[in-house]
Design a protein around this motif. Sequence first.
Motif, PDB file in Angstrom:
ATOM      1  N   LYS A 140      23.515 -28.866  22.864  1.00 46.43           N
ATOM      2  CA  LYS A 140      23.262 -28.457  24.247  1.00 46.43           C
ATOM      3  C   LYS A 140      21.903 -27.745  24.333  1.00 46.43           C
ATOM      4  O   LYS A 140      21.448 -27.184  23.340  1.00 46.43           O
ATOM      5  CB  LYS A 140      24.394 -27.581  24.782  1.00 46.43           C
ATOM      6  CG  LYS A 140      24.716 -26.352  23.911  1.00 46.43           C
ATOM      7  CD  LYS A 140      23.701 -25.258  24.046  1.00 46.43           C
ATOM      8  CE  LYS A 140      23.746 -24.295  22.908  1.00 46.43           C
ATOM      9  NZ  LYS A 140      22.546 -23.431  22.854  1.00 46.43           N
ATOM     10  N   PRO A 141      21.230 -27.746  25.486  1.00 49.33           N
ATOM     11  CA  PRO A 141      21.524 -28.642  26.603  1.00 49.33           C
ATOM     12  C   PRO A 141      21.204 -30.070  26.179  1.00 49.33           C
ATOM     13  O   PRO A 141      20.342 -30.289  25.331  1.00 49.33           O
ATOM     14  CB  PRO A 141      20.588 -28.167  27.705  1.00 49.33           C
ATOM     15  CG  PRO A 141      19.399 -27.618  26.963  1.00 49.33           C
ATOM     16  CD  PRO A 141      19.975 -26.994  25.722  1.00 49.33           C
ATOM     17  N   ASN A 167      28.418 -28.656  23.164  1.00 43.31           N
ATOM     18  CA  ASN A 167      29.019 -27.466  23.784  1.00 43.31           C
ATOM     19  C   ASN A 167      30.462 -27.387  23.296  1.00 43.31           C
ATOM     20  O   ASN A 167      31.398 -27.779  23.965  1.00 43.31           O
ATOM     21  CB  ASN A 167      28.930 -27.514  25.307  1.00 43.31           C
ATOM     22  CG  ASN A 167      29.577 -28.746  25.899  1.00 43.31           C
ATOM     23  OD1 ASN A 167      29.522 -29.835  25.330  1.00 43.31           O
ATOM     24  ND2 ASN A 167      30.190 -28.591  27.058  1.00 43.31           N
ATOM     25  N   CYS A 259      25.339 -24.447  29.448  1.00 39.19           N
ATOM     26  CA  CYS A 259      26.328 -25.509  29.193  1.00 39.19           C
ATOM     27  C   CYS A 259      27.624 -24.957  28.612  1.00 39.19           C
ATOM     28  O   CYS A 259      28.639 -25.655  28.601  1.00 39.19           O
ATOM     29  CB  CYS A 259      25.742 -26.563  28.260  1.00 39.19           C
ATOM     30  SG  CYS A 259      24.423 -27.552  29.003  1.00 39.19           S
ATOM     31  N   ASP A 263      30.415 -24.863  32.081  1.00 39.15           N
ATOM     32  CA  ASP A 263      31.277 -25.984  31.724  1.00 39.15           C
ATOM     33  C   ASP A 263      32.641 -25.890  32.401  1.00 39.15           C
ATOM     34  O   ASP A 263      33.110 -26.864  33.010  1.00 39.15           O
ATOM     35  CB  ASP A 263      31.439 -26.040  30.195  1.00 39.15           C
ATOM     36  CG  ASP A 263      32.389 -27.132  29.734  1.00 39.15           C
ATOM     37  OD1 ASP A 263      32.467 -28.173  30.412  1.00 39.15           O
ATOM     38  OD2 ASP A 263      33.046 -26.951  28.699  1.00 39.15           O
ATOM     39  N   SER A 418      33.153 -33.967  25.921  1.00 38.06           N
ATOM     40  CA  SER A 418      31.781 -33.810  26.384  1.00 38.06           C
ATOM     41  C   SER A 418      30.925 -35.034  26.074  1.00 38.06           C
ATOM     42  O   SER A 418      29.769 -34.906  25.673  1.00 38.06           O
ATOM     43  CB  SER A 418      31.147 -32.551  25.775  1.00 38.06           C
ATOM     44  OG  SER A 418      30.155 -32.031  26.627  1.00 38.06           O
ATOM     45  N   ALA A 423      28.803 -34.845  30.157  1.00 34.20           N
ATOM     46  CA  ALA A 423      27.780 -33.871  29.784  1.00 34.20           C
ATOM     47  C   ALA A 423      26.464 -34.096  30.516  1.00 34.20           C
ATOM     48  O   ALA A 423      25.731 -33.135  30.787  1.00 34.20           O
ATOM     49  CB  ALA A 423      27.544 -33.917  28.265  1.00 34.20           C
ATOM     50  N   THR A 427      24.781 -31.160  32.557  1.00 32.70           N
ATOM     51  CA  THR A 427      23.470 -30.682  32.133  1.00 32.70           C
ATOM     52  C   THR A 427      22.487 -30.692  33.296  1.00 32.70           C
ATOM     53  O   THR A 427      21.650 -29.789  33.427  1.00 32.70           O
ATOM     54  CB  THR A 427      22.929 -31.540  30.978  1.00 32.70           C
ATOM     55  OG1 THR A 427      23.800 -31.405  29.852  1.00 32.70           O
ATOM     56  CG2 THR A 427      21.527 -31.118  30.575  1.00 32.70           C
ATOM     57  N   VAL A 430      22.823 -27.510  35.170  1.00 31.14           N
ATOM     58  CA  VAL A 430      22.193 -26.401  34.448  1.00 31.14           C
ATOM     59  C   VAL A 430      20.677 -26.439  34.644  1.00 31.14           C
ATOM     60  O   VAL A 430      20.035 -25.422  34.947  1.00 31.14           O
ATOM     61  CB  VAL A 430      22.557 -26.468  32.954  1.00 31.14           C
ATOM     62  CG1 VAL A 430      21.737 -25.471  32.147  1.00 31.14           C
ATOM     63  CG2 VAL A 430      24.054 -26.211  32.759  1.00 31.14           C
TER      64      VAL A 430
END
Length: 488
Positions: A140-141, A167, A259, A263, A418, A423, A427, A430
């Motif tokens: 991550k990210p 993550n 993340c 989440d 994920s 994801a 992401t 984020v």
Amino acid sequence: MKKPDHTAAGQTRRDFIKNSAIASSFFIVPRHILGGVGFTAPSDQLNLAAIGAGGKGRTDILNASVNGRERVVALCDVDFSGTAKESVAKFPNAKLYADYRKMLEEMKDIDAVTISTPDHVHGPAAKFCMERGKHVYVQKPLTHNIREARILTEMAREQKVVTQMGNQGASNPLLDMVKGWIDTGKIGNVSKVQVWTNRPVWPQGGPLPAPDPNQKPADLDWDLWLGPASYKPYTPGMHPFSWRGWWDYGTGALGDVGCHLMDIPFRTLGLHYPKDAECSVGSVYSGMWTADYHPEGCPASSFITLHYAPTAKNPVPLEMTWSDGGLRPSHPDIIPADHEIGGANSANGVLLIGEKGIISHNINDSSPLMPKLYLNDGTQDFGPDRIEGTEPEYGHQRKWVDACKAGFGSPEHKGLTSSFDYAGPMTETVLMGNLAIRSYMLRRENSRGQQEFFGRKKLLWDGENMRITNLEEANQFVGRTYRAGFEV
């Protein structure tokens, strides 16, 4: 399934080994007798490689090897004099590389790759691997910018490779407790989510250190470390960790723990792309009246606001706020004053605020999740601080390996918590915060000869088309420019 490597026309590696055994023997001894209970035949092992073998990369490839069940055939790192040497000692038969491109071109039989580099290399390395049919586990990210996240998400489907973002808290079984509270309507519809962290805990918010090639570690390949970023002489402190606070390489506090923290609300409330993003950042004054200006780096603190449309799981509009630099929300009235909010010392956490109550939890990495339920009628319910006897990082890497062996579209693959289908969009949420921060720092000279900040507004986001619709200059931060050989 993983792409077979062909040792002869029409034969996979596994078939070749099996047929050779039949041809050279009158009988075959069962493998559990040859190798003991739990033995995995070489033909049933994945060939694993690591891009980034030190730091988090060390535990990623170690956990992916499942205590030697899988075969680690190659390690790639730009500096084997640091913690990557621990991976070399653990996997002495692995070939060593500095350049992941050379590794993938030479070693055609690699099946799956862990990618645990600084953020700016995630996208280029993952794309290079997936183009060659390799399954990927990416820290991550997922990527350094929104455009890369969308590309990797779509490429994983097109190439039919098994993917997982690092993550690891997404595999925490206590997540089911929070999910159960949401799914059964314990707190009703959720209109507000507050997320916060004590990050950054590394140098951030000041001027970029001056380059000094004389300080470069002898074993560090600085040019390969830069990867897609524009070339500049060696800058002290970037490697191995302080890169996080500089936009060319890192993604700041959001990239480090966003993340992990976002989440659970993103997952349990069924969120997708935000509708808009707005931010403010903490100012630092080294002199009188004029704030320091360092747009090349992440700020010492920031406050982000994102809005989401109603979803099937949460049929009301939602506002999510993020604060870093040690700033945290006020203590809600229904949570007793002597109770921590979020995690230990209230340093990191999430509050899901509904019409009937509040769910509080900690950062969901390898820290105690500490799920807590507080209802307006006084009801309280707490999860355990720790889960005893779990696999390293809740089996997050092992589950990815099992899914790689089962194949794309298998139940094991669909059961991953994920994969990039999830994801990637998470992401993007984020990284929307970072897009807002960088836009906030945009300035130009006005007609009076003064510097004017023109990006300090609510940015309207067209998620499907990856565009800010009310400030064209902000769209430069959706992607980035790349050095030749590292394009995405």
